[in-house]
Design a protein around this motif. Sequence first.
Motif, PDB file in Angstrom:
ATOM      1  N   HIS A 146     -45.269   4.427   2.373  1.00  0.00           N
ATOM      2  CA  HIS A 146     -46.581   3.702   2.704  1.00  0.00           C
ATOM      3  C   HIS A 146     -46.931   3.818   4.264  1.00  0.00           C
ATOM      4  O   HIS A 146     -46.477   3.644   5.001  1.00  0.00           O
ATOM      5  N   GLY A 147     -47.962   4.825   4.515  1.00  0.00           N
ATOM      6  CA  GLY A 147     -48.206   5.369   5.654  1.00  0.00           C
ATOM      7  C   GLY A 147     -49.353   5.061   6.204  1.00  0.00           C
ATOM      8  O   GLY A 147     -50.472   4.657   5.428  1.00  0.00           O
ATOM      9  N   ILE A 148     -49.727   5.031   7.368  1.00  0.00           N
ATOM     10  CA  ILE A 148     -50.943   4.703   8.228  1.00  0.00           C
ATOM     11  C   ILE A 148     -51.723   6.214   8.579  1.00  0.00           C
ATOM     12  O   ILE A 148     -50.820   7.145   9.201  1.00  0.00           O
ATOM     13  N   TYR A 149     -52.692   6.768   8.039  1.00  0.00           N
ATOM     14  CA  TYR A 149     -53.383   8.202   8.338  1.00  0.00           C
ATOM     15  C   TYR A 149     -54.592   7.958   9.057  1.00  0.00           C
ATOM     16  O   TYR A 149     -55.350   7.201   8.819  1.00  0.00           O
ATOM     17  N   VAL A 150     -54.856   9.132   9.900  1.00  0.00           N
ATOM     18  CA  VAL A 150     -55.779   9.406  10.535  1.00  0.00           C
ATOM     19  C   VAL A 150     -56.282  10.570  10.638  1.00  0.00           C
ATOM     20  O   VAL A 150     -55.433  11.797  10.440  1.00  0.00           O
ATOM     21  N   ASP A 151     -57.526  10.900  11.334  1.00  0.00           N
ATOM     22  CA  ASP A 151     -57.948  12.179  11.421  1.00  0.00           C
ATOM     23  C   ASP A 151     -57.204  12.897  12.736  1.00  0.00           C
ATOM     24  O   ASP A 151     -56.913  12.226  13.502  1.00  0.00           O
ATOM     25  N   PRO A 152     -56.794  14.045  12.648  1.00  0.00           N
ATOM     26  CA  PRO A 152     -55.920  14.557  13.905  1.00  0.00           C
ATOM     27  C   PRO A 152     -56.893  14.373  15.219  1.00  0.00           C
ATOM     28  O   PRO A 152     -56.436  14.404  16.275  1.00  0.00           O
ATOM     29  N   ARG A 163     -57.487  -0.782  18.317  1.00  0.00           N
ATOM     30  CA  ARG A 163     -58.319  -1.614  18.971  1.00  0.00           C
ATOM     31  C   ARG A 163     -59.769  -1.113  18.686  1.00  0.00           C
ATOM     32  O   ARG A 163     -60.240   0.045  19.191  1.00  0.00           O
ATOM     33  N   GLY A 164     -60.792  -2.031  18.259  1.00  0.00           N
ATOM     34  CA  GLY A 164     -62.110  -1.597  17.959  1.00  0.00           C
ATOM     35  C   GLY A 164     -62.367  -0.436  16.653  1.00  0.00           C
ATOM     36  O   GLY A 164     -63.455  -0.098  16.588  1.00  0.00           O
ATOM     37  N   LYS A 165     -61.277  -0.262  16.104  1.00  0.00           N
ATOM     38  CA  LYS A 165     -61.729   0.739  14.939  1.00  0.00           C
ATOM     39  C   LYS A 165     -61.393   0.128  13.775  1.00  0.00           C
ATOM     40  O   LYS A 165     -61.600  -1.042  13.467  1.00  0.00           O
ATOM     41  N   SER A 166     -62.106   0.839  12.503  1.00  0.00           N
ATOM     42  CA  SER A 166     -61.782   0.269  11.246  1.00  0.00           C
ATOM     43  C   SER A 166     -60.600   0.547  10.320  1.00  0.00           C
ATOM     44  O   SER A 166     -60.151   2.032  10.921  1.00  0.00           O
ATOM     45  N   PHE A 167     -60.227   0.067   9.530  1.00  0.00           N
ATOM     46  CA  PHE A 167     -59.067   0.402   8.877  1.00  0.00           C
ATOM     47  C   PHE A 167     -59.241   0.073   7.462  1.00  0.00           C
ATOM     48  O   PHE A 167     -59.394  -1.176   7.032  1.00  0.00           O
ATOM     49  N   ALA A 168     -58.766   0.920   6.504  1.00  0.00           N
ATOM     50  CA  ALA A 168     -59.082   0.515   5.095  1.00  0.00           C
ATOM     51  C   ALA A 168     -57.856   0.220   4.435  1.00  0.00           C
ATOM     52  O   ALA A 168     -56.859   0.981   4.401  1.00  0.00           O
ATOM     53  N   VAL A 169     -57.884  -0.829   3.586  1.00  0.00           N
ATOM     54  CA  VAL A 169     -56.662  -1.354   2.706  1.00  0.00           C
ATOM     55  C   VAL A 169     -57.352  -1.429   1.151  1.00  0.00           C
ATOM     56  O   VAL A 169     -58.594  -1.498   1.112  1.00  0.00           O
ATOM     57  N   ASN A 170     -56.622  -1.469   0.086  1.00  0.00           N
ATOM     58  CA  ASN A 170     -57.167  -1.336  -1.239  1.00  0.00           C
ATOM     59  C   ASN A 170     -57.731  -2.521  -1.705  1.00  0.00           C
ATOM     60  O   ASN A 170     -58.445  -2.545  -2.493  1.00  0.00           O
ATOM     61  N   VAL A 208     -61.920   9.062   5.741  1.00  0.00           N
ATOM     62  CA  VAL A 208     -61.582   9.266   7.176  1.00  0.00           C
ATOM     63  C   VAL A 208     -62.327  10.683   7.433  1.00  0.00           C
ATOM     64  O   VAL A 208     -62.913  10.820   8.613  1.00  0.00           O
ATOM     65  N   GLN A 209     -62.091  11.515   6.562  1.00  0.00           N
ATOM     66  CA  GLN A 209     -62.697  12.859   7.002  1.00  0.00           C
ATOM     67  C   GLN A 209     -64.285  12.918   7.167  1.00  0.00           C
ATOM     68  O   GLN A 209     -64.945  13.521   7.879  1.00  0.00           O
ATOM     69  N   ASN A 210     -65.004  11.962   6.417  1.00  0.00           N
ATOM     70  CA  ASN A 210     -66.332  11.883   6.645  1.00  0.00           C
ATOM     71  C   ASN A 210     -66.876  10.942   7.841  1.00  0.00           C
ATOM     72  O   ASN A 210     -67.923  10.684   7.850  1.00  0.00           O
ATOM     73  N   GLY A 211     -65.721   9.977   8.388  1.00  0.00           N
ATOM     74  CA  GLY A 211     -66.034   9.445   9.553  1.00  0.00           C
ATOM     75  C   GLY A 211     -66.291   7.898   9.320  1.00  0.00           C
ATOM     76  O   GLY A 211     -67.027   7.245   9.963  1.00  0.00           O
ATOM     77  N   ASN A 212     -66.259   7.617   7.770  1.00  0.00           N
ATOM     78  CA  ASN A 212     -66.653   6.312   7.467  1.00  0.00           C
ATOM     79  C   ASN A 212     -65.424   5.312   7.703  1.00  0.00           C
ATOM     80  O   ASN A 212     -66.001   3.980   7.599  1.00  0.00           O
ATOM     81  N   VAL A 213     -64.408   5.586   8.178  1.00  0.00           N
ATOM     82  CA  VAL A 213     -63.490   4.634   8.304  1.00  0.00           C
ATOM     83  C   VAL A 213     -62.538   5.585   9.358  1.00  0.00           C
ATOM     84  O   VAL A 213     -62.281   6.761   9.163  1.00  0.00           O
ATOM     85  N   ALA A 215     -58.932   4.642  10.008  1.00  0.00           N
ATOM     86  CA  ALA A 215     -57.725   4.734   9.853  1.00  0.00           C
ATOM     87  C   ALA A 215     -57.421   3.974   8.395  1.00  0.00           C
ATOM     88  O   ALA A 215     -58.341   3.327   7.898  1.00  0.00           O
ATOM     89  N   ILE A 216     -56.243   4.633   7.531  1.00  0.00           N
ATOM     90  CA  ILE A 216     -56.185   4.360   6.244  1.00  0.00           C
ATOM     91  C   ILE A 216     -54.724   4.024   5.896  1.00  0.00           C
ATOM     92  O   ILE A 216     -53.821   4.346   6.505  1.00  0.00           O
ATOM     93  N   TRP A 217     -54.473   2.988   4.949  1.00  0.00           N
ATOM     94  CA  TRP A 217     -53.171   2.853   4.288  1.00  0.00           C
ATOM     95  C   TRP A 217     -53.186   3.759   3.134  1.00  0.00           C
ATOM     96  O   TRP A 217     -53.788   3.377   2.237  1.00  0.00           O
ATOM     97  N   GLN A 218     -52.186   4.503   3.019  1.00  0.00           N
ATOM     98  CA  GLN A 218     -52.027   5.266   1.984  1.00  0.00           C
ATOM     99  C   GLN A 218     -50.476   5.103   1.222  1.00  0.00           C
ATOM    100  O   GLN A 218     -49.496   4.976   2.033  1.00  0.00           O
ATOM    101  N   VAL A 219     -50.466   4.809  -0.117  1.00  0.00           N
ATOM    102  CA  VAL A 219     -49.297   4.703  -0.711  1.00  0.00           C
ATOM    103  C   VAL A 219     -48.917   5.978  -1.587  1.00  0.00           C
ATOM    104  O   VAL A 219     -49.856   6.573  -2.019  1.00  0.00           O
ATOM    105  N   GLU A 220     -47.871   6.308  -1.646  1.00  0.00           N
ATOM    106  CA  GLU A 220     -47.512   7.461  -2.668  1.00  0.00           C
ATOM    107  C   GLU A 220     -48.230   7.291  -4.043  1.00  0.00           C
ATOM    108  O   GLU A 220     -47.894   6.070  -4.549  1.00  0.00           O
ATOM    109  N   PRO A 221     -48.808   8.201  -4.730  1.00  0.00           N
ATOM    110  CA  PRO A 221     -48.834   9.669  -4.310  1.00  0.00           C
ATOM    111  C   PRO A 221     -50.055   9.946  -3.300  1.00  0.00           C
ATOM    112  O   PRO A 221     -50.133  11.144  -3.037  1.00  0.00           O
ATOM    113  N   PHE A 222     -50.789   8.986  -2.790  1.00  0.00           N
ATOM    114  CA  PHE A 222     -51.812   9.310  -2.075  1.00  0.00           C
ATOM    115  C   PHE A 222     -51.526   9.610  -0.480  1.00  0.00           C
ATOM    116  O   PHE A 222     -52.201  10.614   0.153  1.00  0.00           O
TER     117      PHE A 222
END
Length: 343
Positions: A146-152, A163-170, A208-213, A215-222
Motif C-alpha cells: 500500500h504505497g503513496i505515489y506522486v509525480d517525480p 500541506r495544501g495538496k490533494s490526495f486520492a483514496v478509493n 497524477v500525470q495529468n495534474g488532477n491530483v 498524491a495517490i494511495w495505490q494498492v497492489e497491483p496498482f
Amino acid sequence: MTPRLTSARRPPAHRRRTLASAGLLSIAALALTACGSGSPSSTGSGSEDASTSAQVASGELHEVSIGYFPLVHTSTIVNADEAGYLEESGIDAELVQTQGGAAAIPALASGNVDVTYANYTSALLAAQQGLPIVLIAGNDVGADDHGIYVDPASGIEGIADLRGKSFAVNNLQNIGTVALYAQLEEAGLSPQDVEVLEMPYPDMAAAVQNGNVDAIWQVEPFQAVSEAAGLVKIGNLFAGPAADMPVAGWITTRDYAEANPEVITGLRESLSRSIEDLDGNREAFAALVPEFTTVTAEVVQEIDLPVFAAQVDVAKVQEGADLMLEYKLIDEALDVQGATYTD
C-alpha cells in the motif's frame, strides 16, 4: 437465512458473477431485512462438525455467495475455491465480484451475497450506524503493498510535504482515509491541510500525470502500474501510527452467521489453508491473479506481496475504530469485540 443445500458440484469458474452496479443497491435494505442484533450464539460443537462432514461425504453442500473485490489480496478466496478447500469444508461457493469496499456493504444488504470482503472502516461504519454487520475472518494487513505515489517533478518527498495538496483514496470513508489522517497528524498536519478526493484505483496514476491530483494511495497491483508509468513512491500508507493496521477481512450479517455457524467455520478453515498456500509464494500469485483480474503474470512478478492474517485481530482493529472516532468518521465510540462474530 437458512443454508441452501445442493448435491451438484460445479467447476469454480462456472460459479462466478459480477455485480456491475453494486454501489446503487440500498444499504437501508440491510436494516429493514435484519432481525435484530442479539449476542453471538455458541457454535463449533462436535455435532455441527459431524453434520458438516456428513454433508461433504454425501456431496451435499451449502450454497454460499461470496463477494470479493478483484485485487491481489482477494486471491485468498479465489485460491480457496480453486484448490477445493471451500468444497471440502462443505461450501459450494459462488464468487461474486463487487465494485469495491464501500459497494460491498450494499451488496450484502441487498442479499446479492451472503458473505463479502470489505475494508474494516466501511464495515465498522455500517455497524456503528446500527446495521447488524459482524466481522468473521481476517484477510490482509497494511504493509509495503500500500504505497503513496506522486509525480517525480512534484517536489513532494514525504507526508509533511502534502500541506495544501490533494490526495486520492478509493473511498472517502474507508481505511485509507484513516491511515492518511494518522500519518498527517504525526507529521504535524491536520486532515484539513489536505484535500482528500475519491477516485477509483485504476484512474489514479493518470490523474497524477495529468495534474488532477497531487498524491495517490495505490494498492497492489496498482502500485506496479504506477511505477511502470513513472510515478515515485514516497512511503507506505500504513506506516508510523498506522503500521501493521488490519486493512480488510470477511463480513456477514449477524443473522446469517448465527443461522449458519458451520458455513462460518468452513470459510475460516478454507481461508487459513489458502493463506498458507499463498504466503510469500509469488509463483502462486502469478498463476492465479490473471485469472480474475486484468493484471498480467509479468506485472505480478513485480508487485509487493500482501501480508495476510486469517484471524480478526480485535485489538488492532479497535485501534482503527478509535482513530475513526478521533477523526470524526463516527460520532461515538465503537466496541469492535461486539461487532465480531465468535464461536
